[in-house]
Design a protein around this motif. Sequence first.
Motif, PDB file in Angstrom:
ATOM      1  N   GLY A  61       0.844  -1.199   0.000  1.00 18.93           N
ATOM      2  CA  GLY A  61       0.000   0.000   0.000  1.00 18.93           C
ATOM      3  C   GLY A  61       0.875   1.243   0.000  1.00 18.93           C
ATOM      4  O   GLY A  61       1.861   1.315   0.733  1.00 18.93           O
ATOM      5  N   ARG A  62       0.512   2.202  -0.853  1.00 18.80           N
ATOM      6  CA  ARG A  62       1.299   3.439  -0.940  1.00 18.80           C
ATOM      7  C   ARG A  62       0.352   4.634  -0.839  1.00 18.80           C
ATOM      8  O   ARG A  62      -0.601   4.736  -1.603  1.00 18.80           O
ATOM      9  N   PHE A  63       0.607   5.498   0.142  1.00 18.59           N
ATOM     10  CA  PHE A  63      -0.265   6.641   0.394  1.00 18.59           C
ATOM     11  C   PHE A  63       0.524   7.930   0.230  1.00 18.59           C
ATOM     12  O   PHE A  63       1.603   8.072   0.811  1.00 18.59           O
ATOM     13  N   ILE A  64      -0.014   8.862  -0.564  1.00 17.29           N
ATOM     14  CA  ILE A  64       0.603  10.183  -0.695  1.00 17.29           C
ATOM     15  C   ILE A  64      -0.169  11.116   0.236  1.00 17.29           C
ATOM     16  O   ILE A  64      -1.381  11.283   0.093  1.00 17.29           O
ATOM     17  N   ASP A  68      -0.941  19.037   4.982  1.00 20.82           N
ATOM     18  CA  ASP A  68      -2.001  19.162   5.989  1.00 20.82           C
ATOM     19  C   ASP A  68      -2.384  17.805   6.585  1.00 20.82           C
ATOM     20  O   ASP A  68      -3.305  17.729   7.406  1.00 20.82           O
ATOM     21  N   GLY A  69      -1.709  16.740   6.146  1.00 17.01           N
ATOM     22  CA  GLY A  69      -2.019  15.407   6.670  1.00 17.01           C
ATOM     23  C   GLY A  69      -3.163  14.732   5.953  1.00 17.01           C
ATOM     24  O   GLY A  69      -3.691  13.720   6.429  1.00 17.01           O
ATOM     25  N   ILE A  70      -3.561  15.264   4.801  1.00 14.39           N
ATOM     26  CA  ILE A  70      -4.663  14.682   4.033  1.00 14.39           C
ATOM     27  C   ILE A  70      -4.107  13.675   3.011  1.00 14.39           C
ATOM     28  O   ILE A  70      -3.146  13.975   2.301  1.00 14.39           O
TER      29      ILE A  70
ATOM     30  N   GLY B  40      -8.678  11.481   0.496  1.00 15.42           N
ATOM     31  CA  GLY B  40      -9.382  12.748   0.682  1.00 15.42           C
ATOM     32  C   GLY B  40      -9.610  13.073   2.144  1.00 15.42           C
ATOM     33  O   GLY B  40     -10.041  14.173   2.479  1.00 15.42           O
ATOM     34  N   GLY B  41      -9.290  12.116   3.025  1.00 15.32           N
ATOM     35  CA  GLY B  41      -9.475  12.324   4.462  1.00 15.32           C
ATOM     36  C   GLY B  41      -8.141  12.422   5.183  1.00 15.32           C
ATOM     37  O   GLY B  41      -7.080  12.192   4.601  1.00 15.32           O
ATOM     38  N   LEU B  42      -8.226  12.767   6.460  1.00 13.22           N
ATOM     39  CA  LEU B  42      -7.020  12.908   7.282  1.00 13.22           C
ATOM     40  C   LEU B  42      -6.360  11.538   7.473  1.00 13.22           C
ATOM     41  O   LEU B  42      -7.035  10.564   7.799  1.00 13.22           O
ATOM     42  N   ALA B  43      -5.052  11.497   7.284  1.00 14.86           N
ATOM     43  CA  ALA B  43      -4.318  10.241   7.472  1.00 14.86           C
ATOM     44  C   ALA B  43      -4.309   9.895   8.960  1.00 14.86           C
ATOM     45  O   ALA B  43      -3.914  10.735   9.772  1.00 14.86           O
ATOM     46  N   PRO B  44      -4.744   8.694   9.337  1.00 14.08           N
ATOM     47  CA  PRO B  44      -4.717   8.314  10.756  1.00 14.08           C
ATOM     48  C   PRO B  44      -3.297   8.436  11.314  1.00 14.08           C
ATOM     49  O   PRO B  44      -2.345   7.970  10.689  1.00 14.08           O
ATOM     50  N   PHE B  56      17.926   3.401  16.225  1.00 18.52           N
ATOM     51  CA  PHE B  56      16.513   3.071  16.469  1.00 18.52           C
ATOM     52  C   PHE B  56      15.835   4.272  17.111  1.00 18.52           C
ATOM     53  O   PHE B  56      16.345   4.837  18.070  1.00 18.52           O
ATOM     54  N   LYS B  57      14.682   4.651  16.582  1.00 19.57           N
ATOM     55  CA  LYS B  57      13.946   5.795  17.114  1.00 19.57           C
ATOM     56  C   LYS B  57      12.452   5.533  17.007  1.00 19.57           C
ATOM     57  O   LYS B  57      12.009   4.651  16.278  1.00 19.57           O
ATOM     58  N   ASN B  58      11.671   6.325  17.744  1.00 13.95           N
ATOM     59  CA  ASN B  58      10.217   6.303  17.578  1.00 13.95           C
ATOM     60  C   ASN B  58       9.838   7.408  16.617  1.00 13.95           C
ATOM     61  O   ASN B  58      10.304   8.548  16.751  1.00 13.95           O
ATOM     62  N   PHE B  59       8.982   7.092  15.676  1.00  9.81           N
ATOM     63  CA  PHE B  59       8.561   8.077  14.674  1.00  9.81           C
ATOM     64  C   PHE B  59       7.050   8.238  14.730  1.00  9.81           C
ATOM     65  O   PHE B  59       6.316   7.247  14.803  1.00  9.81           O
ATOM     66  N   ARG B  60       6.601   9.493  14.699  1.00  8.64           N
ATOM     67  CA  ARG B  60       5.162   9.777  14.701  1.00  8.64           C
ATOM     68  C   ARG B  60       4.804  10.461  13.386  1.00  8.64           C
ATOM     69  O   ARG B  60       5.479  11.420  12.973  1.00  8.64           O
ATOM     70  N   LEU B  61       3.768   9.975  12.731  1.00  9.80           N
ATOM     71  CA  LEU B  61       3.398  10.524  11.419  1.00  9.80           C
ATOM     72  C   LEU B  61       3.154  12.033  11.492  1.00  9.80           C
ATOM     73  O   LEU B  61       3.606  12.781  10.629  1.00  9.80           O
ATOM     74  N   SER B  62       2.454  12.485  12.534  1.00  6.76           N
ATOM     75  CA  SER B  62       2.080  13.907  12.610  1.00  6.76           C
ATOM     76  C   SER B  62       3.288  14.841  12.750  1.00  6.76           C
ATOM     77  O   SER B  62       3.158  16.049  12.566  1.00  6.76           O
ATOM     78  N   GLU B  63       4.470  14.268  13.070  1.00  5.29           N
ATOM     79  CA  GLU B  63       5.672  15.107  13.126  1.00  5.29           C
ATOM     80  C   GLU B  63       6.063  15.625  11.743  1.00  5.29           C
ATOM     81  O   GLU B  63       6.885  16.536  11.625  1.00  5.29           O
ATOM     82  N   TYR B  64       5.500  15.010  10.724  1.00  9.68           N
ATOM     83  CA  TYR B  64       5.858  15.408   9.355  1.00  9.68           C
ATOM     84  C   TYR B  64       4.845  16.366   8.748  1.00  9.68           C
ATOM     85  O   TYR B  64       4.883  16.620   7.543  1.00  9.68           O
ATOM     86  N   ARG B  65       3.939  16.902   9.571  1.00  8.73           N
ATOM     87  CA  ARG B  65       3.010  17.921   9.071  1.00  8.73           C
ATOM     88  C   ARG B  65       3.814  19.068   8.474  1.00  8.73           C
ATOM     89  O   ARG B  65       4.833  19.474   9.051  1.00  8.73           O
ATOM     90  N   GLY B  66       3.347  19.574   7.360  1.00 13.29           N
ATOM     91  CA  GLY B  66       4.086  20.639   6.684  1.00 13.29           C
ATOM     92  C   GLY B  66       4.969  20.089   5.571  1.00 13.29           C
ATOM     93  O   GLY B  66       5.542  20.852   4.798  1.00 13.29           O
ATOM     94  N   LYS B  67       5.077  18.763   5.521  1.00 11.41           N
ATOM     95  CA  LYS B  67       5.856  18.121   4.446  1.00 11.41           C
ATOM     96  C   LYS B  67       4.962  17.142   3.700  1.00 11.41           C
ATOM     97  O   LYS B  67       3.995  16.621   4.249  1.00 11.41           O
ATOM     98  N   TRP B  68       5.318  16.864   2.475  1.00 10.99           N
ATOM     99  CA  TRP B  68       4.675  15.768   1.742  1.00 10.99           C
ATOM    100  C   TRP B  68       5.281  14.467   2.245  1.00 10.99           C
ATOM    101  O   TRP B  68       6.486  14.394   2.499  1.00 10.99           O
ATOM    102  N   VAL B  69       4.440  13.469   2.411  1.00 12.95           N
ATOM    103  CA  VAL B  69       4.884  12.172   2.922  1.00 12.95           C
ATOM    104  C   VAL B  69       4.408  11.059   1.996  1.00 12.95           C
ATOM    105  O   VAL B  69       3.263  11.091   1.528  1.00 12.95           O
ATOM    106  N   VAL B  70       5.292  10.121   1.711  1.00  9.50           N
ATOM    107  CA  VAL B  70       4.879   8.886   1.032  1.00  9.50           C
ATOM    108  C   VAL B  70       5.002   7.761   2.046  1.00  9.50           C
ATOM    109  O   VAL B  70       6.097   7.470   2.537  1.00  9.50           O
ATOM    110  N   LEU B  71       3.875   7.169   2.396  1.00  4.93           N
ATOM    111  CA  LEU B  71       3.823   6.089   3.368  1.00  4.93           C
ATOM    112  C   LEU B  71       3.690   4.782   2.598  1.00  4.93           C
ATOM    113  O   LEU B  71       2.703   4.579   1.882  1.00  4.93           O
ATOM    114  N   CYS B  72       4.696   3.919   2.710  1.00  5.37           N
ATOM    115  CA  CYS B  72       4.726   2.687   1.914  1.00  5.37           C
ATOM    116  C   CYS B  72       4.693   1.447   2.797  1.00  5.37           C
ATOM    117  O   CYS B  72       5.615   1.228   3.587  1.00  5.37           O
ATOM    118  N   PHE B  73       3.662   0.656   2.655  1.00  4.20           N
ATOM    119  CA  PHE B  73       3.595  -0.635   3.337  1.00  4.20           C
ATOM    120  C   PHE B  73       4.120  -1.706   2.380  1.00  4.20           C
ATOM    121  O   PHE B  73       3.969  -1.583   1.164  1.00  4.20           O
TER     122      PHE B  73
END
Lengths: 137, 81
Positions: A61-64, A68-70, B40-44, B56-73
């Motif tokens: 799964g890949r999410f962009i 704003d976290g959307i 279209g909704g807020l990323a959990p 080794f560190k703990n990472f929180r998704l919301s720490e990256y607010r203000g940046k584009w993020v690609v989350l890959c499972f």
Amino acid sequence: MDTQVLSVSVDSIYVHKMWNDHELSKMVEGGVPFPMLSDAGGGVGSLYGVYDAASGVELRGRFIIDPDGIIQACEVLTPPVGRNVGETIRQIQAFQLVREAGGMAATPSGWLPGKTVLKPHPDLVGNVWQAWSVAED
Amino acid sequence: MPTDFKPGCVRPKSTLAAAAAPADTAVAVVKEEIHVAKVGGLAPDFELAGYQQGGFKNFRLSEYRGKWVVLCFYPGDFTFV
């Protein structure tokens, strides 16, 4: 692009280190630059709809996610087929362009940087054929 | 910022955003807190232990607010593609 990559699997952080040290660092100079996260149990994968309880692993799964976290886009593949990184980059470039235009831009199918960007406007209704050609796709 | 993670034999627990909800919150409200990912909704939000460049560190998704993020499972380390 200025984009942060985060990878996630159910493997432990120790296995992540071993995979980086013994294999990935031989493919990518300096090793994996981004955080490799451990989602043991698949709790986060479940929230994102990519955890397969039957096999105990997560799908590709890949999410962009925008600043704003959307979630702007997602793609989910079953395990045997790898992703197309070029397509992910293309989508990020398109979403960044649209965001910078304050929503006053739309990228047609197959858009690449430098190609025609459409500006939604009442006059464009029914006239996309004049502004953009299928040959550009 | 990612916080330091002290490696041990106990598997690190992941933290989902919903876990931060107060214990006495009504069930209905808790259900609303646990929202699943939707385009279209807020990323959990979540916090997970991770490995990056030797540490080794703990990472929180919301720490990256203000940046584009690609989350890959992906299915697993040492899988083939």
